[in-house]
Design a protein around this motif. Structure first.
Motif, PDB file in Angstrom:
ATOM      1  N   MET A   1       0.845  -1.160   0.000  1.00 34.76           N
ATOM      2  CA  MET A   1       0.000   0.000   0.000  1.00 34.76           C
ATOM      3  C   MET A   1       0.895   1.229   0.000  1.00 34.76           C
ATOM      4  O   MET A   1       1.873   1.304   0.725  1.00 34.76           O
ATOM      5  CB  MET A   1      -0.882  -0.026   1.248  1.00 34.76           C
ATOM      6  CG  MET A   1      -1.861   1.072   1.295  1.00 34.76           C
ATOM      7  SD  MET A   1      -3.052   1.003   2.662  1.00 34.76           S
ATOM      8  CE  MET A   1      -2.892  -0.596   3.349  1.00 34.76           C
ATOM      9  N   LEU A  15      -8.751  -0.506   3.057  1.00 35.90           N
ATOM     10  CA  LEU A  15      -7.790  -0.452   1.957  1.00 35.90           C
ATOM     11  C   LEU A  15      -7.066  -1.783   1.882  1.00 35.90           C
ATOM     12  O   LEU A  15      -6.474  -2.227   2.855  1.00 35.90           O
ATOM     13  CB  LEU A  15      -6.766   0.659   2.184  1.00 35.90           C
ATOM     14  CG  LEU A  15      -7.313   2.076   2.321  1.00 35.90           C
ATOM     15  CD1 LEU A  15      -6.183   3.032   2.636  1.00 35.90           C
ATOM     16  CD2 LEU A  15      -8.048   2.490   1.076  1.00 35.90           C
ATOM     17  N   ASN A  16      -7.098  -2.419   0.729  1.00 31.49           N
ATOM     18  CA  ASN A  16      -6.469  -3.714   0.560  1.00 31.49           C
ATOM     19  C   ASN A  16      -5.015  -3.538   0.114  1.00 31.49           C
ATOM     20  O   ASN A  16      -4.524  -2.425  -0.051  1.00 31.49           O
ATOM     21  CB  ASN A  16      -7.257  -4.523  -0.467  1.00 31.49           C
ATOM     22  CG  ASN A  16      -7.317  -5.979  -0.115  1.00 31.49           C
ATOM     23  OD1 ASN A  16      -6.303  -6.572   0.180  1.00 31.49           O
ATOM     24  ND2 ASN A  16      -8.508  -6.550  -0.134  1.00 31.49           N
ATOM     25  N   THR A  19      -2.425  -1.050  -2.915  1.00 32.32           N
ATOM     26  CA  THR A  19      -3.262   0.091  -3.277  1.00 32.32           C
ATOM     27  C   THR A  19      -2.405   1.350  -3.302  1.00 32.32           C
ATOM     28  O   THR A  19      -1.582   1.557  -2.427  1.00 32.32           O
ATOM     29  CB  THR A  19      -4.399   0.256  -2.249  1.00 32.32           C
ATOM     30  OG1 THR A  19      -5.185  -0.921  -2.248  1.00 32.32           O
ATOM     31  CG2 THR A  19      -5.272   1.435  -2.568  1.00 32.32           C
ATOM     32  N   ILE A  21      -2.768   5.490  -3.388  1.00 26.06           N
ATOM     33  CA  ILE A  21      -3.681   6.625  -3.256  1.00 26.06           C
ATOM     34  C   ILE A  21      -2.849   7.896  -3.241  1.00 26.06           C
ATOM     35  O   ILE A  21      -2.008   8.088  -2.367  1.00 26.06           O
ATOM     36  CB  ILE A  21      -4.534   6.507  -1.986  1.00 26.06           C
ATOM     37  CG1 ILE A  21      -5.355   5.210  -2.036  1.00 26.06           C
ATOM     38  CG2 ILE A  21      -5.455   7.721  -1.852  1.00 26.06           C
ATOM     39  CD1 ILE A  21      -6.184   4.956  -0.825  1.00 26.06           C
ATOM     40  N   ILE A  33     -11.673  -0.503  -0.912  1.00 21.83           N
ATOM     41  CA  ILE A  33     -10.775  -0.384  -2.054  1.00 21.83           C
ATOM     42  C   ILE A  33     -10.028  -1.717  -2.177  1.00 21.83           C
ATOM     43  O   ILE A  33      -9.263  -2.087  -1.301  1.00 21.83           O
ATOM     44  CB  ILE A  33      -9.765   0.768  -1.869  1.00 21.83           C
ATOM     45  CG1 ILE A  33     -10.449   2.057  -1.388  1.00 21.83           C
ATOM     46  CG2 ILE A  33      -8.970   0.987  -3.142  1.00 21.83           C
ATOM     47  CD1 ILE A  33     -11.471   2.632  -2.309  1.00 21.83           C
ATOM     48  N   PRO A  35      -7.503  -4.820  -3.958  1.00 19.68           N
ATOM     49  CA  PRO A  35      -6.069  -4.827  -4.280  1.00 19.68           C
ATOM     50  C   PRO A  35      -5.739  -4.235  -5.649  1.00 19.68           C
ATOM     51  O   PRO A  35      -6.548  -4.273  -6.564  1.00 19.68           O
ATOM     52  CB  PRO A  35      -5.696  -6.312  -4.260  1.00 19.68           C
ATOM     53  CG  PRO A  35      -6.756  -6.975  -3.483  1.00 19.68           C
ATOM     54  CD  PRO A  35      -7.996  -6.161  -3.660  1.00 19.68           C
ATOM     55  N   THR A  36      -4.542  -3.727  -5.758  1.00 14.97           N
ATOM     56  CA  THR A  36      -3.925  -3.162  -6.973  1.00 14.97           C
ATOM     57  C   THR A  36      -4.734  -2.023  -7.588  1.00 14.97           C
ATOM     58  O   THR A  36      -4.654  -1.786  -8.781  1.00 14.97           O
ATOM     59  CB  THR A  36      -3.622  -4.248  -8.036  1.00 14.97           C
ATOM     60  OG1 THR A  36      -4.829  -4.788  -8.524  1.00 14.97           O
ATOM     61  CG2 THR A  36      -2.716  -5.330  -7.482  1.00 14.97           C
ATOM     62  N   THR A  37      -5.473  -1.302  -6.776  1.00 16.30           N
ATOM     63  CA  THR A  37      -6.216  -0.135  -7.241  1.00 16.30           C
ATOM     64  C   THR A  37      -5.324   1.094  -7.151  1.00 16.30           C
ATOM     65  O   THR A  37      -4.573   1.252  -6.207  1.00 16.30           O
ATOM     66  CB  THR A  37      -7.487   0.059  -6.387  1.00 16.30           C
ATOM     67  OG1 THR A  37      -8.350  -1.055  -6.597  1.00 16.30           O
ATOM     68  CG2 THR A  37      -8.222   1.330  -6.742  1.00 16.30           C
ATOM     69  N   SER A  38      -5.442   1.977  -8.145  1.00 16.39           N
ATOM     70  CA  SER A  38      -4.668   3.208  -8.178  1.00 16.39           C
ATOM     71  C   SER A  38      -5.627   4.388  -8.287  1.00 16.39           C
ATOM     72  O   SER A  38      -6.447   4.447  -9.206  1.00 16.39           O
ATOM     73  CB  SER A  38      -3.735   3.179  -9.384  1.00 16.39           C
ATOM     74  OG  SER A  38      -3.063   4.400  -9.498  1.00 16.39           O
ATOM     75  N   ASN A  53     -10.840  -4.855  -7.944  1.00 16.76           N
ATOM     76  CA  ASN A  53      -9.406  -5.127  -8.171  1.00 16.76           C
ATOM     77  C   ASN A  53      -8.894  -4.461  -9.438  1.00 16.76           C
ATOM     78  O   ASN A  53      -9.529  -4.524 -10.481  1.00 16.76           O
ATOM     79  CB  ASN A  53      -9.161  -6.625  -8.317  1.00 16.76           C
ATOM     80  CG  ASN A  53      -9.441  -7.394  -7.070  1.00 16.76           C
ATOM     81  OD1 ASN A  53      -9.841  -6.838  -6.055  1.00 16.76           O
ATOM     82  ND2 ASN A  53      -9.246  -8.689  -7.129  1.00 16.76           N
ATOM     83  N   LYS A  56      -8.285   1.742 -12.040  1.00 21.37           N
ATOM     84  CA  LYS A  56      -7.433   2.918 -12.111  1.00 21.37           C
ATOM     85  C   LYS A  56      -8.321   4.146 -12.276  1.00 21.37           C
ATOM     86  O   LYS A  56      -9.112   4.222 -13.209  1.00 21.37           O
ATOM     87  CB  LYS A  56      -6.463   2.801 -13.271  1.00 21.37           C
ATOM     88  CG  LYS A  56      -5.523   1.636 -13.098  1.00 21.37           C
ATOM     89  CD  LYS A  56      -4.341   1.693 -14.003  1.00 21.37           C
ATOM     90  CE  LYS A  56      -3.416   0.517 -13.872  1.00 21.37           C
ATOM     91  NZ  LYS A  56      -3.482  -0.305 -12.745  1.00 21.37           N
TER      92      LYS A  56
END
Length: 78
Positions: A1, A15-16, A19, A21, A33, A35-38, A53, A56
């Motif tokens: 993260m 928040l996974n 991530t 932010i 939120i 995983p692997t979210t931007s 997942n 973006k």
């Protein structure tokens, strides 16, 4: 993260892993939120939002309360 400065997380935000932010972002209460979210600079995410997942969010934008965004989505317009 990876979290930068000036981020506002309301109560019970989840928040996974992996991530990202960016600064000046606000996330409303009970939002999830995955995983692997931007999330880019200046995003405002409402209450009870679920972001899947690998999503973006590339531009500063507002996401309304109770929204579900499916995995792999790329958001580039408000």
């Amino acid at each position: 993260m990876f979290l930068t400065v000036d981020i506002q997380l309301d109560d019970f935000v989840y928040l996974n892993t992996a991530t990202i932010i960016s600064h000046n972002t606000k996330i409303g209460e009970y939002s999830i939120i995955m995983p692997t979210t931007s999330i880019s600079t200046g995003a405002i995410i409402g209450k009870r939002v679920c972001i899947g997942n690998g999503t973006k969010i590339d531009m500063p934008m507002s996401i309304k309360d109770d929204t579900v965004i499916k995995a792999g989505t790329v958001l580039s317009k408000n």
